[in-house]
Scaffold this active site. Structure first.
Site, PDB file in Angstrom:
ATOM      1  N   TYR A   1       0.874  -1.182   0.000  1.00 56.14           N
ATOM      2  CA  TYR A   1       0.000   0.000   0.000  1.00 56.14           C
ATOM      3  C   TYR A   1       0.904   1.223   0.000  1.00 56.14           C
ATOM      4  O   TYR A   1       1.739   1.370   0.895  1.00 56.14           O
ATOM      5  CB  TYR A   1      -0.867   0.043   1.263  1.00 56.14           C
ATOM      6  CG  TYR A   1      -2.294  -0.361   1.001  1.00 56.14           C
ATOM      7  CD1 TYR A   1      -3.096   0.416   0.169  1.00 56.14           C
ATOM      8  CD2 TYR A   1      -2.834  -1.493   1.567  1.00 56.14           C
ATOM      9  CE1 TYR A   1      -4.400   0.044  -0.087  1.00 56.14           C
ATOM     10  CE2 TYR A   1      -4.139  -1.868   1.311  1.00 56.14           C
ATOM     11  CZ  TYR A   1      -4.915  -1.100   0.486  1.00 56.14           C
ATOM     12  OH  TYR A   1      -6.206  -1.458   0.226  1.00 56.14           O
TER      13      TYR A   1
ATOM     14  N   GLU B   1      -0.189   4.806  -0.643  1.00 55.05           N
ATOM     15  CA  GLU B   1      -1.062   5.930  -0.998  1.00 55.05           C
ATOM     16  C   GLU B   1      -0.256   7.215  -1.043  1.00 55.05           C
ATOM     17  O   GLU B   1       0.588   7.462  -0.170  1.00 55.05           O
ATOM     18  CB  GLU B   1      -2.195   6.039   0.019  1.00 55.05           C
ATOM     19  CG  GLU B   1      -3.163   4.871  -0.098  1.00 55.05           C
ATOM     20  CD  GLU B   1      -4.175   4.833   1.027  1.00 55.05           C
ATOM     21  OE1 GLU B   1      -4.020   5.584   1.999  1.00 55.05           O
ATOM     22  OE2 GLU B   1      -5.109   4.035   0.924  1.00 55.05           O
TER      23      GLU B   1
ATOM     24  N   ASP C   1      -8.764   9.776 -25.760  1.00 54.77           N
ATOM     25  CA  ASP C   1      -8.695   8.451 -25.139  1.00 54.77           C
ATOM     26  C   ASP C   1      -8.118   7.510 -26.195  1.00 54.77           C
ATOM     27  O   ASP C   1      -8.831   7.018 -27.060  1.00 54.77           O
ATOM     28  CB  ASP C   1     -10.104   8.018 -24.712  1.00 54.77           C
ATOM     29  CG  ASP C   1     -10.109   6.651 -24.041  1.00 54.77           C
ATOM     30  OD1 ASP C   1      -9.076   5.957 -24.109  1.00 54.77           O
ATOM     31  OD2 ASP C   1     -11.138   6.286 -23.459  1.00 54.77           O
TER      32      ASP C   1
ATOM     33  N   THR D   1      -5.188   2.879 -21.769  1.00 55.92           N
ATOM     34  CA  THR D   1      -4.887   1.677 -20.999  1.00 55.92           C
ATOM     35  C   THR D   1      -3.543   1.141 -21.474  1.00 55.92           C
ATOM     36  O   THR D   1      -3.068   1.461 -22.559  1.00 55.92           O
ATOM     37  CB  THR D   1      -5.967   0.597 -21.193  1.00 55.92           C
ATOM     38  OG1 THR D   1      -6.272   0.510 -22.575  1.00 55.92           O
ATOM     39  CG2 THR D   1      -7.217   0.921 -20.412  1.00 55.92           C
TER      40      THR D   1
ATOM     41  N   LYS E   1      -3.600  -2.951 -24.171  1.00 63.03           N
ATOM     42  CA  LYS E   1      -4.144  -3.235 -25.510  1.00 63.03           C
ATOM     43  C   LYS E   1      -2.963  -3.326 -26.484  1.00 63.03           C
ATOM     44  O   LYS E   1      -2.110  -4.184 -26.291  1.00 63.03           O
ATOM     45  CB  LYS E   1      -5.190  -2.184 -25.869  1.00 63.03           C
ATOM     46  CG  LYS E   1      -6.389  -2.230 -24.899  1.00 63.03           C
ATOM     47  CD  LYS E   1      -7.548  -1.391 -25.333  1.00 63.03           C
ATOM     48  CE  LYS E   1      -8.764  -1.594 -24.463  1.00 63.03           C
ATOM     49  NZ  LYS E   1      -8.812  -0.748 -23.260  1.00 63.03           N
TER      50      LYS E   1
ATOM     51  N   ARG F   1      -2.616  -4.830 -17.093  1.00 57.93           N
ATOM     52  CA  ARG F   1      -3.800  -3.962 -17.053  1.00 57.93           C
ATOM     53  C   ARG F   1      -3.469  -2.734 -16.220  1.00 57.93           C
ATOM     54  O   ARG F   1      -2.823  -2.822 -15.176  1.00 57.93           O
ATOM     55  CB  ARG F   1      -4.978  -4.723 -16.444  1.00 57.93           C
ATOM     56  CG  ARG F   1      -5.301  -5.967 -17.215  1.00 57.93           C
ATOM     57  CD  ARG F   1      -6.584  -6.586 -16.756  1.00 57.93           C
ATOM     58  NE  ARG F   1      -7.692  -5.959 -17.429  1.00 57.93           N
ATOM     59  CZ  ARG F   1      -8.221  -6.411 -18.575  1.00 57.93           C
ATOM     60  NH1 ARG F   1      -7.735  -7.475 -19.147  1.00 57.93           N
ATOM     61  NH2 ARG F   1      -9.236  -5.810 -19.132  1.00 57.93           N
TER      62      ARG F   1
HETATM   63  N1  DSN Z   1     -14.361  -2.776 -23.694  1.00 59.08           N
HETATM   64  C1  DSN Z   1     -13.014  -2.579 -24.146  1.00 59.08           C
HETATM   65  C2  DSN Z   1     -12.873  -2.931 -25.575  1.00 59.08           C
HETATM   66  O1  DSN Z   1     -12.970  -4.089 -25.861  1.00 59.08           O
HETATM   67  O2  DSN Z   1     -12.637  -2.089 -26.419  1.00 59.08           O
HETATM   68  C3  DSN Z   1     -12.541  -1.226 -23.882  1.00 59.08           C
HETATM   69  O3  DSN Z   1     -12.655  -0.932 -22.549  1.00 59.08           O
END
Ligand code: DSN
Length: 510
Positions: free
Chosen positions: A115, A117, A285, A312, A315, A321
């Site tokens: 932790y 913070e 985004d 994110t 991807k 993640r």
């Molecule tokens: N739901 C995800 C996607 O598959 O694009 C994005 O958060």
């Protein structure tokens, strides 16, 4: 299904009285489980032996996995089944990727227990946080270097919380037409008296995201989202964006999407933001295509004046993640920091942050750039090959890692019903064929989001397997064969064997 624990197998047994669509989905999962049964034992043995999935396991993970199979066979069976699916099926969901073994090892380090913070090495609430502060600092420094940003925040737990944090930091929440009370909808006159800040974003069916103002999502309940769309050709309609911005004078214009295969005209968006009575905040985004931006293969919105850029890390980027929020504006950075912690979250996940630091270190290498190029090239070849097979794509192609197919008007029939094939049915036919893609809304979709008229596919994992142009051409042929014989079990079995041959030739080795 001799190798799958009874406790797992029971999930695919028919349920009396289940709706026809759900029963079909359950049957699809049963097909997947059955087709993978021969591969589960091998996947489990390899996991236990520490090869393939985890060939450099930290500490005593091998022994732990071995004991897990004895003490919790039900869970181990499900884990092995997942491993078998990743190995033997082709995962083509564009938001998925395979985290490399370094990332997986880091995720199971003791950083998972910390932790810490707060921010910076001297700005933590608890003692004992020195090492984790260094980890976070490395992640932030590398994020700034890779994306050319002045400030980075790496604490948001994932993409949706990162978006919440930015909205909370930079917008004034209020009531919107989708705000509800415990008793139901709030009367219109109430929200007119306490209006939320307005945001202009791409609609969900046009490719946007749940957190970009879907009526069911927090974003639409606390902020007043309106949506621009795409042109008939499938490209963002910047003229509509400008018209709507002039009419509604939004506090923010949001660009970026989950199912949009093209790059953006950031210059134009910046100009629209600046032309308003009070300049709008320009947010991007870029969750889906951040890896391609890091490799210099798509435009970097920070170079075109975006105020804040979220993405994110799992991807195209291929990390664990998590999420990163970038800006060149110190005031925005400070507000975002406070919104993330303590505004929204308690302790961040430092094992993920360490994994983020690693992937950003990897992003500086030629190997990373080559991989991103392969992702993009494969998407381009796949899109051409699908079109050569007569399949029409939204926007007629792709600039990034993903492809969107509008199934309407393409003469695809779902054989069990004799009616037009919808997105849900197509995705399940493809799953039974060993091809994991997802149903997706398409521009102007009149089917419900749970059904949809489209499918979406991406090339992250295909590139990670080392596949190239010939395999993309073969996969396009397989997709075409399934869609033109939708619901034919013999065709599904035939395609699945071809997928097994492809995945055996290109195993997951990262
Ligand atoms: N739901 C995800 C996607 O598959 O694009 C994005 O958060």
């Amino acid at each position: 299904m001799a190798d799958i624990h009874d406790g797992v197998r029971k999930y695919v047994e028919p349920v009396e009285g289940e709706k026809a669509m759900s029963a079909r989905s359950r049957a699809t999962i049963a097909t997947t489980f059955t087709s993978l049964a021969d591969h589960v034992e091998g996947a489990l043995k390899d996991l236990i032996a520490g090869v393939g999935g985890v060939d450099t396991p930290p500490l005593d993970d091998v022994a732990v996995l071995a004991s897990l199979s004895a003490t919790d066979p039900e869970l181990t069976s499900a884990i092995a089944l997942n491993e078998a699916q990743w190995r033997n099926y082709l995962v083509m969901i564009p938001s998925m990727n395979v985290a490399r073994k370094e990332v997986r090892a880091i995720l199971s380090s003791r950083l998972t227990d910390i932790y810490a913070e707060g921010f910076d090495i001297t700005g933590r609430y608890y003692t004992g946080t020195g090492p984790s502060s260094v980890v976070e600092d490395l992640a932030c420094e590398r994020a700034k270097e890779v994306f050319g940003a002045s400030f980075a925040n790496v604490q948001a737990l994932s993409g949706a919380p990162a978006n919440v944090a930015v909205y909370l930091a930079l917008l004034t929440p209020g009531l919107s037409e989708f705000t509800t009370t415990r008793d139901g909808q709030i009367p219109t006159e109430n929200y007119a008296a306490n209006p939320a800040d307005r945001v202009l974003a791409l609609g969900l069916a046009e490719g946007g995201h749940l957190t970009h103002g879907l009526f069911l999502n927090f974003s639409a309940k606390f902020f007043d989202f309106r949506h621009y769309g795409v042109t008939g050709e499938g490209f963002v309609d910047y003229d509509q964006m400008e018209r709507m911005a002039n009419e509604m004078q939004p506090a923010m214009i949001l660009v970026g999407a989950s199912a949009y295969p093209r790059d953006y005209d950031y210059d134009r968006v910046r100009r629209i933001c600046d032309s308003l009575e009070a300049p709008a905040i320009f947010m991007v985004d870029m969750a889906h295509y951040a890896g391609l931006v890091a490799a210099g293969l798509m435009k970097n919105p920070l170079e075109y004046g975006a105020d804040v850029v979220n993405f994110t890390t799992h991807k195209t980027l291929g990390g664990p993640r998590g999420a990163i929020i970038l800006t060149n504006d110190e005031k925005i950075h400070q507000k975002v920091r406070t919104a993330v912690f303590p505004g929204l979250q308690g302790g961040a996940h430092f094992n993920n942050i360490a994994g983020i630091a690693w992937i950003l270190g990897f992003a500086r290498t030629q190997a990373f750039k080559d991989l991103q190029k392969l992702i993009q090239d494969n998407a381009s070849v796949l899109s051409e090959a699908l079109q050569e097979n007569g399949i029409k794509l939204c926007s007629g192609g792709t600039d990034n890692h993903l492809i969107l197919i509008d199934l309407r008007g393409q003469d695809f029939t779902f054989q069990p019903t004799g009616k037009d094939l919808n997105g849900r049915q197509a995705s399940e036919c493809l799953e039974r064929s060993g091809l994991i893609i997802n149903r997706n809304g398409v521009p102007g979709d009149t089917r419900k989001p749970w059904v949809t008229s489209g499918i979406r596919m991406g090339t992250n994992v295909l590139a990670a397997r080392g596949m190239g142009a010939p395999e993309m051409e073969e996969i396009a042929g397989l997709v075409h064969r399934v869609l033109t014989n939708a619901g034919d079990p013999a065709v599904e079995a035939e395609v699945r064997e071809k997928v097994f041959a492809l995945t055996a030739k290109y195993p997951l080795t990262v």
